[in-house]
Motif scaffolding. Structure first.
Motif, PDB file in Angstrom:
ATOM      1  N   ALA A  24       0.809  -1.222   0.000  1.00  0.00           N
ATOM      2  CA  ALA A  24       0.000   0.000   0.000  1.00  0.00           C
ATOM      3  C   ALA A  24       0.841   1.271   0.000  1.00  0.00           C
ATOM      4  CB  ALA A  24      -0.928  -0.008   1.207  1.00  0.00           C
ATOM      5  N   GLY A  25       2.021   1.192   0.547  1.00  0.00           N
ATOM      6  CA  GLY A  25       2.843   2.395   0.608  1.00  0.00           C
ATOM      7  C   GLY A  25       3.954   2.259   1.622  1.00  0.00           C
ATOM      8  N   ILE A  26       4.473   3.414   2.043  1.00  0.00           N
ATOM      9  CA  ILE A  26       5.601   3.432   2.970  1.00  0.00           C
ATOM     10  C   ILE A  26       5.141   4.007   4.301  1.00  0.00           C
ATOM     11  CG2 ILE A  26       7.662   4.858   3.430  1.00  0.00           C
ATOM     12  CD1 ILE A  26       8.817   3.916   0.857  1.00  0.00           C
ATOM     13  N   THR A  27       5.564   3.389   5.388  1.00  0.00           N
ATOM     14  CA  THR A  27       5.282   3.916   6.715  1.00  0.00           C
ATOM     15  C   THR A  27       6.607   4.300   7.344  1.00  0.00           C
ATOM     16  OG1 THR A  27       3.478   2.330   6.842  1.00  0.00           O
ATOM     17  CG2 THR A  27       4.061   3.468   8.875  1.00  0.00           C
ATOM     18  N   LEU A  28       6.665   5.526   7.844  1.00  0.00           N
ATOM     19  CA  LEU A  28       7.884   6.019   8.462  1.00  0.00           C
ATOM     20  C   LEU A  28       7.590   6.346   9.921  1.00  0.00           C
ATOM     21  CD1 LEU A  28      10.302   8.645   6.979  1.00  0.00           C
ATOM     22  CD2 LEU A  28       9.449   8.953   9.271  1.00  0.00           C
ATOM     23  N   TYR A  29       8.417   5.840  10.822  1.00  0.00           N
ATOM     24  CA  TYR A  29       8.314   6.189  12.240  1.00  0.00           C
ATOM     25  C   TYR A  29       9.568   6.982  12.598  1.00  0.00           C
ATOM     26  CZ  TYR A  29       4.905   2.355  12.540  1.00  0.00           C
ATOM     27  OH  TYR A  29       3.839   1.526  12.370  1.00  0.00           O
ATOM     28  N   ALA A  30       9.403   8.075  13.326  1.00  0.00           N
ATOM     29  CA  ALA A  30      10.562   8.856  13.765  1.00  0.00           C
ATOM     30  C   ALA A  30      10.427   9.154  15.248  1.00  0.00           C
ATOM     31  CB  ALA A  30      10.661  10.148  12.965  1.00  0.00           C
ATOM     32  N   ASP A  31      11.542   9.040  15.966  1.00  0.00           N
ATOM     33  CA  ASP A  31      11.561   9.351  17.395  1.00  0.00           C
ATOM     34  C   ASP A  31      11.942  10.817  17.582  1.00  0.00           C
ATOM     35  OD1 ASP A  31      10.940   6.825  18.141  1.00  0.00           O
ATOM     36  OD2 ASP A  31      12.958   6.229  18.741  1.00  0.00           O
ATOM     37  N   LEU A  32      11.010  11.598  18.103  1.00  0.00           N
ATOM     38  CA  LEU A  32      11.271  13.023  18.314  1.00  0.00           C
ATOM     39  C   LEU A  32      10.892  13.403  19.745  1.00  0.00           C
ATOM     40  CD1 LEU A  32       9.479  13.974  14.993  1.00  0.00           C
ATOM     41  CD2 LEU A  32      11.913  14.240  15.325  1.00  0.00           C
ATOM     42  N   PRO A  33      11.574  12.809  20.749  1.00  0.00           N
ATOM     43  CA  PRO A  33      11.172  13.116  22.123  1.00  0.00           C
ATOM     44  C   PRO A  33      11.432  14.579  22.475  1.00  0.00           C
ATOM     45  CG  PRO A  33      13.208  11.854  22.108  1.00  0.00           C
ATOM     46  CD  PRO A  33      12.709  11.868  20.700  1.00  0.00           C
ATOM     47  N   GLY A  34      10.504  15.152  23.225  1.00  0.00           N
ATOM     48  CA  GLY A  34      10.642  16.537  23.665  1.00  0.00           C
ATOM     49  C   GLY A  34      10.011  17.551  22.736  1.00  0.00           C
ATOM     50  N   VAL A  35       9.458  17.060  21.613  1.00  0.00           N
ATOM     51  CA  VAL A  35       8.832  17.975  20.652  1.00  0.00           C
ATOM     52  C   VAL A  35       7.322  17.975  20.903  1.00  0.00           C
ATOM     53  CG1 VAL A  35       8.426  18.433  18.200  1.00  0.00           C
ATOM     54  CG2 VAL A  35      10.629  17.529  18.950  1.00  0.00           C
ATOM     55  N   ILE A  37      11.387  16.630   7.832  1.00  0.00           N
ATOM     56  CA  ILE A  37      10.807  16.520   9.169  1.00  0.00           C
ATOM     57  C   ILE A  37      11.644  17.402  10.083  1.00  0.00           C
ATOM     58  CG2 ILE A  37      10.347  14.955  11.101  1.00  0.00           C
ATOM     59  CD1 ILE A  37      10.317  12.661   9.015  1.00  0.00           C
ATOM     60  N   GLU A  38      10.990  18.348  10.751  1.00  0.00           N
ATOM     61  CA  GLU A  38      11.702  19.229  11.661  1.00  0.00           C
ATOM     62  C   GLU A  38      10.926  19.358  12.952  1.00  0.00           C
ATOM     63  OE1 GLU A  38      14.132  22.903  10.003  1.00  0.00           O
ATOM     64  OE2 GLU A  38      12.288  22.611   8.888  1.00  0.00           O
ATOM     65  N   GLY A  39      11.624  19.441  14.057  1.00  0.00           N
ATOM     66  CA  GLY A  39      10.949  19.627  15.339  1.00  0.00           C
ATOM     67  C   GLY A  39      11.833  20.374  16.313  1.00  0.00           C
ATOM     68  N   GLU A  40      11.214  21.240  17.105  1.00  0.00           N
ATOM     69  CA  GLU A  40      11.947  21.989  18.138  1.00  0.00           C
ATOM     70  C   GLU A  40      11.704  21.301  19.476  1.00  0.00           C
ATOM     71  OE1 GLU A  40      13.456  25.221  18.329  1.00  0.00           O
ATOM     72  OE2 GLU A  40      13.553  25.445  16.145  1.00  0.00           O
ATOM     73  N   ILE A  41      12.767  21.095  20.224  1.00  0.00           N
ATOM     74  CA  ILE A  41      12.628  20.498  21.551  1.00  0.00           C
ATOM     75  C   ILE A  41      12.325  21.619  22.540  1.00  0.00           C
ATOM     76  CG2 ILE A  41      13.763  19.159  23.361  1.00  0.00           C
ATOM     77  CD1 ILE A  41      15.580  17.997  21.205  1.00  0.00           C
ATOM     78  N   ALA A  42      11.264  21.458  23.286  1.00  0.00           N
ATOM     79  CA  ALA A  42      10.938  22.443  24.320  1.00  0.00           C
ATOM     80  C   ALA A  42      10.769  21.697  25.632  1.00  0.00           C
ATOM     81  CB  ALA A  42       9.656  23.173  23.947  1.00  0.00           C
ATOM     82  N   LEU A  43      11.764  21.800  26.497  1.00  0.00           N
ATOM     83  CA  LEU A  43      11.675  21.141  27.795  1.00  0.00           C
ATOM     84  C   LEU A  43      11.340  22.190  28.843  1.00  0.00           C
ATOM     85  CD1 LEU A  43      14.816  18.821  27.789  1.00  0.00           C
ATOM     86  CD2 LEU A  43      12.468  18.202  27.266  1.00  0.00           C
ATOM     87  N   ASP A  44      10.606  21.752  29.841  1.00  0.00           N
ATOM     88  CA  ASP A  44      10.257  22.639  30.937  1.00  0.00           C
ATOM     89  C   ASP A  44      11.420  22.616  31.930  1.00  0.00           C
ATOM     90  OD1 ASP A  44       8.991  24.056  32.854  1.00  0.00           O
ATOM     91  OD2 ASP A  44       7.722  22.402  33.536  1.00  0.00           O
ATOM     92  N   MET A  45      12.335  23.601  31.794  1.00  0.00           N
ATOM     93  CA  MET A  45      13.525  23.592  32.643  1.00  0.00           C
ATOM     94  C   MET A  45      13.515  24.783  33.590  1.00  0.00           C
ATOM     95  SD  MET A  45      16.725  22.275  30.398  1.00  0.00           S
ATOM     96  CE  MET A  45      16.435  23.140  28.886  1.00  0.00           C
TER      97      MET A  45
END
Lengths: 144, 124
Positions: B29-40, B56-64
């Motif tokens: 049916a197609g392609i499935t992509l999994y990406a690990d982006l913890p903190g986004v 694929i882009e993501g900014e990490i925002a942690l509550d520090m």
């Protein structure tokens, strides 16, 4: 190697891993638990005068299945990450994400209070805050 | 005076980023992509399809806490970025995405004309 590199295609991470393996091979690791870089979950540790903050980057895990323990000044984070299994007819082109059981251990400073722990799991990051003992907090001394 | 605005723009786009680990699985049916982006957080995840390039882009925002001093850092950059080239038989207009607890699941279906067909072999 028990754990796969967190970012395996990163040249710096690979160099880091190489350095770690060299150190292990020659028994010159400065910490008794080795340099834990490159494991799963990746960890950032920091501190404030009031607490020690630990961030474990563990995406896609049911927080109920995480086992977090503090015993004798050592914090252990353990669990299992199960990934969706591809069907029989599927082809796996890239396989980089961590799967399976994991365990990471962090030595805590002496002044933490094991009864003042808070843990939250947000956006795939487990944040553990461990308060420092009242007696260890900085105090301003007034000069009379 | 020299104009270095284009250089600056380039630098902004090439900001250092972590390469998230991915799994790519293909079926009929197609392609499935999994990406690990913890903190986004969901709002800080950006997916772009331009021509045959998937970004694929993501900014990490942690509550520090403000006064926190880092003592050990393994995740040393505040963003993830990874770029893939899609092939022709994939239908980039029908990409669907799910994002939960730092794991992105992208489904890219194959175009109608690329769906599998059994080819009869004739004996001459």
């Amino acid at each position: 190697m028990m754990y796969r590199s967190v970012f395996p295609r990163d040249v710096l991470a690979e160099l880091d891993r190489l350095q770690r393996e060299m150190q292990q091979a020659f028994h010159i690791s400065p910490s008794i638990r080795g340099i834990a870089r490159g494991g799963f979950p990746a960890m950032n540790v920091g501190g404030t005068p009031q607490a020690v903050e630990i961030y474990a980057f563990a995406p896609g895990i049911d927080p109920a299945s995480l086992d977090v323990q503090i015993e004798k000044g050592v914090l252990t984070i353990a669990g299992e990450r199960q990934l969706e299994q591809p069907g029989g007819e599927a082809t796996v082109h890239i396989d980089e994400r961590f799967a399976g059981r994991f365990r990471r251990v962090v030595t805590l400073p002496d002044d933490v209070d094991p009864n003042a722990v808070e843990a939250k799991y947000v956006d795939g990051v487990l944040r553990i805050s461990i308060g420092r003992r009242e007696s260890a907090q900085p105090r301003r001394i007034t000069i009379e | 005076m020299s104009d270095n605005s284009s250089v600056k723009k380039q630098a902004a786009r090439e900001e250092a980023a972590l390469l998230p680990p991915v799994d790519v699985i293909e079926d009929s049916a197609g392609i499935t992509l999994y990406a690990d982006l913890p903190g986004v957080a969901k709002e800080r995840l950006a997916l772009h399809v331009e021509a045959d390039t998937l970004t694929i882009e993501g900014e990490i925002a942690l509550d520090m806490p403000q006064s926190m001093v880092a003592s050990h850092t393994e995740v040393s950059l505040p963003r993830y970025r990874r770029v893939f080239t899609l092939s022709k038989e994939l239908d980039a207009t029908r990409v669907s995405a799910e994002f939960k607890s730092g794991v992105l699941k992208l489904s890219i279906p194959k175009a109608e004309h690329a769906q599998p067909r059994k080819i009869d072999v004739k004996l001459l």
